[in-house]
Design an enzyme around this catalytic site. Structure first.
Site, PDB file in Angstrom:
ATOM      1  N   GLU A 136      20.780  39.679  26.309  1.00  0.00           N
ATOM      2  CA  GLU A 136      20.469  39.006  27.578  1.00  0.00           C
ATOM      3  C   GLU A 136      20.551  39.939  28.767  1.00  0.00           C
ATOM      4  O   GLU A 136      19.700  39.903  29.666  1.00  0.00           O
ATOM      5  CB  GLU A 136      21.407  37.814  27.795  1.00  0.00           C
TER       6      GLU A 136
ATOM      7  N   HIS B 239      27.933  25.697  25.554  1.00  0.00           N
ATOM      8  CA  HIS B 239      26.485  25.457  25.579  1.00  0.00           C
ATOM      9  C   HIS B 239      26.067  24.369  26.558  1.00  0.00           C
ATOM     10  O   HIS B 239      24.929  23.938  26.523  1.00  0.00           O
ATOM     11  CB  HIS B 239      26.008  24.967  24.205  1.00  0.00           C
TER      12      HIS B 239
HETATM   13  C1  LIG Z   1      24.611  34.963  23.806  1.00  0.00           C
HETATM   14  C2  LIG Z   1      23.820  33.986  23.041  1.00  0.00           C
HETATM   15  N1  LIG Z   1      22.482  34.071  23.083  1.00  0.00           N
HETATM   16  C3  LIG Z   1      21.734  33.190  22.384  1.00  0.00           C
HETATM   17  C4  LIG Z   1      22.309  32.206  21.646  1.00  0.00           C
HETATM   18  C5  LIG Z   1      21.464  31.200  20.878  1.00  0.00           C
HETATM   19  N2  LIG Z   1      21.561  31.484  19.450  1.00  0.00           N
HETATM   20  C6  LIG Z   1      22.445  30.840  18.704  1.00  0.00           C
HETATM   21  S1  LIG Z   1      22.476  31.418  17.161  1.00  0.00           S
HETATM   22  C7  LIG Z   1      21.280  32.535  17.465  1.00  0.00           C
HETATM   23  C8  LIG Z   1      20.844  33.470  16.400  1.00  0.00           C
HETATM   24  C9  LIG Z   1      21.938  34.385  15.991  1.00  0.00           C
HETATM   25  O1  LIG Z   1      21.568  35.084  14.875  1.00  0.00           O
HETATM   26  P1  LIG Z   1      22.572  35.895  13.981  1.00  0.00           P
HETATM   27  O2  LIG Z   1      23.552  36.634  14.833  1.00  0.00           O
HETATM   28  O3  LIG Z   1      21.767  36.698  13.059  1.00  0.00           O
HETATM   29  O4  LIG Z   1      23.396  34.786  13.197  1.00  0.00           O
HETATM   30  P2  LIG Z   1      22.841  33.704  12.155  1.00  0.00           P
HETATM   31  O5  LIG Z   1      22.484  32.491  12.935  1.00  0.00           O
HETATM   32  O6  LIG Z   1      21.703  34.281  11.435  1.00  0.00           O
HETATM   33  O7  LIG Z   1      23.997  33.409  11.272  1.00  0.00           O
HETATM   34  C10 LIG Z   1      20.850  32.429  18.766  1.00  0.00           C
HETATM   35  C11 LIG Z   1      19.777  33.219  19.357  1.00  0.00           C
HETATM   36  C12 LIG Z   1      23.718  32.131  21.669  1.00  0.00           C
HETATM   37  N3  LIG Z   1      24.359  31.164  21.017  1.00  0.00           N
HETATM   38  N4  LIG Z   1      24.442  33.045  22.357  1.00  0.00           N
END
Ligand SMILES: Cc1ncc(C[n+]2csc(CCOP(=O)(O)OP(=O)(O)O)c2C)c(N)n1
Ligand SMILES: [Mg+2]
Lengths: 331, 333
Positions: B66, B135
């Site tokens: 971000e 959130h």
């Molecule tokens: C700082 C932040 N940005 C965006 C999000 C929204 N978000 C939640 S899970 C996710 C994907 C995360 O992917 P990863 O780290 O690979 O974990 P996975 O869900 O695959 O277990 C996103 C973009 C968030 N929760 N926090």
């Protein structure tokens, strides 16, 4: 009476326990999905189905004195760590018998008894906490390991890089565990990382790193043991990249436009539960009847968790402003 | 508005999408950048299909970074592009707060007027979906504290559709906050709907006994409260602020001068919130018009709890608005 197969070895008994833990996570989460549709569970729900080998393998290498810092996809991490399924389910119901009184929900599971420092819903946000827990241990002369879980997506956040650097610079006892399931929500790793070999990132920070097959619980456990021994031995942090895959959608709102059904089916052939149970059967350490019994025990455990959650009560609204500040006067 | 204009039934989500689509079509310098805006189709399905239509150069999926992609938006804006940076949820914008506050909001000033930042940042905000304490906050009032940026909070389909283009034409950084609970909102929108001005608050319901001043999702709670107050013989005027920075003092004061009572409603925390600012301005500019102290209804000062009943209790509700107004307005007859 049927003839019993030969007694399993100690190793085999241990593997059976790992299988049972993975099965518990799987069946628990299958129920979570149903309960979400039944609107018993609300908010965001992220399932770990397919990735069970990662937390089960890593937790097997940790001891009760160690600390765990989790993600928002953390039911599996919590169950593998030993958080009570009933308290976990009640939390998702929003009941005050939940492990966080219903304040946190699915993404925020905490448990003091197992030193489970929380599900965290800010991607990457929890990584520095593990480094800080490790710093506290080091400064107080304790031989404990702080283990943080995070996804491949989190590797793009500054928090990951800054934490790896400091942990290495200060030789802190941190085990960084990346659950690389190839997607961050709908963003494939190849669209988010210039270098998709995540284990290679450790070198830039002089952090000992290894990539392991995250669908193979035994491989995860042995890599984690090696890493934990090194971390506990005072050699500074280790980074473990577990290559895994989530079989379900990112959350309950995901149309999965970003990957093909074939890809998912291909990965399902490597289901960690199927792999381990097949191997145990081949070794004749697990008979069909044993597996069925395991299934029914697990089903009962999940049912008990649901019954506990159902019987739970709502926290009084008058308590709303509790826990904004501590109720005790000193730290 | 032209009452005869043909309208179509649509949603807030679709209106945001149309606004984006329109901007991408109008100006080649416009591009959309953020997490999952492309292949996933936008986490609120607002940009579904865009990557196929406009290509990955203009619908840019970013890594979870971000701070970097917001800063990159600032740089690209200074470099002649017209970026729309999308941050999934207001809580994640805190990772980019440094870039928003220390760069976007200050570059024009620090450079003595040399470098302006024509950047738009959109994000979802607000509670109500049991997403708990990381959130579900309403931090737009916080952002409205910062000079150098503008803060828009579209509540209606017209604004969801029309504020974006106006924001893109602005020479300075504009933040647009879309309340998560509004995306499914249904309503009619003229087929000719297009850009709207962003300088004025709007009186959404005329009244004579009290001014309920609010914005975004709370607007609908205020309107519901006004409806039930009407049944009890109390006439409430409801104002949609639309823009939190700069605030439209004139519309607020004109309303208060007429009704002589003001109730401010917002979903941010009470202490130091936007309602406090509005209340202070009324005190400064219309004190002698008032027949009663200004009141505020805000969120309870607690990180958002997950459990449904607790979340509802933490947020302003129509019943609380009704009760406050009844306290303020002497009973008729
Ligand atoms: C700082 C932040 N940005 C965006 C999000 C929204 N978000 C939640 S899970 C996710 C994907 C995360 O992917 P990863 O780290 O690979 O974990 P996975 O869900 O695959 O277990 C996103 C973009 C968030 N929760 N926090
Ligand atoms: Mg991932």
């Amino acid at each position: 009476m049927k003839k019993k197969p030969p007694q399993p070895t100690t190793d085999q008994e241990h593997w059976i326990r790992l299988l049972r833990q993975m099965l518990l996570i799987r069946r628990f989460e299958e129920k979570c999905a149903e309960l979400y549709s039944a609107t018993k569970i609300r908010g965001f729900l992220h399932l770990y189905i397919g990735e069970e080998a990662v937390s089960v393998g890593v937790m097997a290498a940790l001891t009760p004195v160690d600390a765990v810092v989790a993600t928002y996809r953390e039911h599996g991490q919590a169950l593998a760590r030993g958080v009570s399924p009933g308290a976990l389910m009640a939390e998702m119901y929003g009941k005050q018998e939940g492990c966080c009184r219903g304040r946190g929900g699915s993404m925020h599971i905490f448990d003091a008894a197992t030193r489970f420092y929380g599900g965290n819903a800010i991607v990457g946000g929890s990584i520095p906490l593990a480094v800080g827990l490790a710093l506290a241990d080091k400064m107080q002369g304790r031989q404990r390991v702080s283990c943080c879980f995070f996804g491949d997506g989190a590797v793009a956040e500054g928090a990951f890089h800054e934490s790896m650097n400091i942990a290495s610079l200060w030789k802190l006892p941190v085990l960084f565990v990346c659950e690389n399931n190839l997607y961050a929500m709908g963003s494939a790793l190849r669209y988010t990382q210039a270098v998709t070999d995540l284990a290679a990132k450790g070198a830039g920070y002089a952090v000992q790193s290894e990539a392991v097959d995250g669908m193979d619980v035994l491989a995860v456990e042995s890599a984690a043991r090696k890493a934990v021994d090194s971390v506990r031995g005072g050699n500074g942090p280790c980074f473990l990249e577990c290559r895994t895959y989530r079989f379900r959608a990112h959350s309950m709102f995901d149309a999965e436009l970003y990957r093909t059904k074939e890809e998912v089916e291909e990965w399902k052939k490597r289901d960690p539960i199927l792999q381990l149970s097949a191997s145990l059967r081949a070794q004749e350490a697990l008979a069909d009847a044993d597996f069925e019994q395991m299934e029914s025990e697990v089903a009962r455990e999940v049912d008990d968790a649901i019954a506990f959650a159902e019987a739970g009560t709502w926290e009084p609204v008058d308590d709303l402003t509790r826990f904004v500040y501590s109720e005790r006067r000193t730290g | 508005m032209n009452g005869a204009a043909e309208t179509i039934k649509t949603t807030y989500r679709e209106a945001v999408r149309q606004g984006l689509h329109d901007a991408l079509r109008r100006d080649q310098r416009v591009f959309l950048m953020g997490e999952d805006v492309g292949h996933y189709g936008g986490c609120y399905a607002v940009s579904k299909g865009f990557i196929q239509e406009f290509g990955p150069e203009r619908i840019r999926d970013t890594p979870l970074s971000e701070l970097a992609f917001t800063g990159i938006g600032i740089g690209a804006a200074m470099g002649g592009m017209r970026p729309i940076v999308e941050i999934m949820t207001v809580n994640f914008s805190l990772l980019a707060l440094d870039q928003i506050m220390n760069n976007a909001a200050t570059l024009l000033h620090m450079s003595g007027g040399l470098f302006n930042v024509p950047l738009v940042i959109r994000m979802a905000t607000g509670a109500g979906r049991q997403l708990a304490a990381q959130h579900a906050h309403s931090l737009e009032g916080w952002y409205a504290h910062i000079p150098g940026i503008k803060v828009l909070t579209p509540a209606t389909l017209e604004d969801a559709r029309g504020m974006l283009w106006t924001a893109l034409e602005d020479p300075d950084p504009v933040l647009i906050f879309e309340n998560q609970t509004l995306y499914p909102l249904e309503g009619e929108l003229p087929v000719t709907a297009g850009p709207v001005e962003i300088d004025h608050a709007q009186v959404m319901r005329g009244g004579s006994d009290v001014s309920i001043i609010t914005y975004s999702a709370s607007l609908y709670k205020a309107l519901a409260a006004a409806e039930s107050l009407a049944a009890e013989g109390i006439s409430a005027e409801v104002i949609d602020l639309r823009t939190l920075r700069p605030l439209d003092d004139d519309t607020i004061m004109a309303s208060v001068a007429k009704t002589r009572r003001a109730l401010v409603v917002d979903e941010g925390w009470r202490s130091g919130g936007i309602s406090a600012e509005i209340s202070a301005r009324i005190m400064e500019q219309a004190f002698y018009e008032l027949d009663a102290p200004v009141e505020r209804i805000c969120s309870v000062e607690v990180p958002m709890p997950y459990a449904r009943h607790m979340e509802l209790a933490a947020l302003p509700q129509a019943e609380a608005i009704v009760a406050a107004v009844k306290r303020m307005v002497p009973t008729h007859g």
